[in-house]
Design a protein around this motif. Structure first.
Motif, mmCIF file in Angstrom:
data_model
loop_
_atom_site.group_PDB
_atom_site.id
_atom_site.type_symbol
_atom_site.label_atom_id
_atom_site.label_comp_id
_atom_site.label_asym_id
_atom_site.label_seq_id
_atom_site.Cartn_x
_atom_site.Cartn_y
_atom_site.Cartn_z
ATOM 1 N N ARG A 3 -19.985 35.688 -10.837
ATOM 2 C CA ARG A 3 -21.287 36.273 -10.536
ATOM 3 C C ARG A 3 -21.848 35.562 -9.314
ATOM 4 O O ARG A 3 -21.862 34.333 -9.253
ATOM 5 N N ASP A 6 -27.920 37.042 -5.259
ATOM 6 C CA ASP A 6 -28.146 38.200 -4.384
ATOM 7 C C ASP A 6 -27.811 37.898 -2.923
ATOM 8 O O ASP A 6 -27.203 38.715 -2.233
ATOM 9 N N TRP A 9 -24.025 37.683 -2.556
ATOM 10 C CA TRP A 9 -23.434 39.015 -2.709
ATOM 11 C C TRP A 9 -23.630 39.833 -1.444
ATOM 12 O O TRP A 9 -22.720 40.510 -0.980
ATOM 13 N N TYR A 12 -21.194 38.694 1.209
ATOM 14 C CA TYR A 12 -19.841 39.143 0.861
ATOM 15 C C TYR A 12 -19.685 40.648 1.057
ATOM 16 O O TYR A 12 -18.711 41.105 1.650
ATOM 17 N N TYR A 57 -19.319 49.013 -3.456
ATOM 18 C CA TYR A 57 -20.024 47.744 -3.298
ATOM 19 C C TYR A 57 -21.371 47.929 -2.602
ATOM 20 O O TYR A 57 -21.953 46.996 -2.061
#
Length: 121
Positions: A3, A6, A9, A12, A57
């Motif tokens: 996990r 934010d 993520w 990425y 995504y």
């Protein structure tokens, strides 16, 4: 599974989007009460009609209007459209998934990224 916060993520996902060519602007939200004709989106570089889909995504990609056999599409440009898994029998949304790992059979239809077909004057 890992996990990510934010911020991590987003970094990425943006790197994946850049590598995959998923740098399109999101589709505009349409008013369901508006009955005016809606034209398909066009590529800002070549003017051809494109399909814009959200990726798995969360980024957006321009795809070609046609499907082609996998043998005619180079590996970096192969996408597949799939429904998000839901408990409902009614399809909720369709997302674009880049084909990785297991290569499709040569005759299997894939959706090429528009950048493969984009011809700039």
């Amino acid at each position: 599974m890992v996990r990510l916060c934010d911020g991590c993520w987003n970094v990425y996902a943006n790197e994946m989007a850049e590598a995959d060519g998923a740098t399109a602007a999101p589709r505009p939200e349409f008013d369901p009460d508006d009955v005016s004709w809606v034209e398909p989106p066009t590529c800002p570089e070549c003017g051809a009609s494109v399909r814009i889909y959200r990726t798995n995504y969360g980024r957006w990609v321009r795809l070609a209007m046609v499907e082609l056999p996998a043998k005619d599409v180079p590996e970096p440009y192969r996408w597949r459209l799939t429904q998000l898994p839901e408990r409902s029998r009614v399809p909720t949304d369709i997302v674009a998934v880049r084909i990785r790992g297991v290569d499709p059979s040569p005759s299997e239809p894939v959706v090429p990224a528009h950048r493969m077909l984009c011809v700039v004057d």
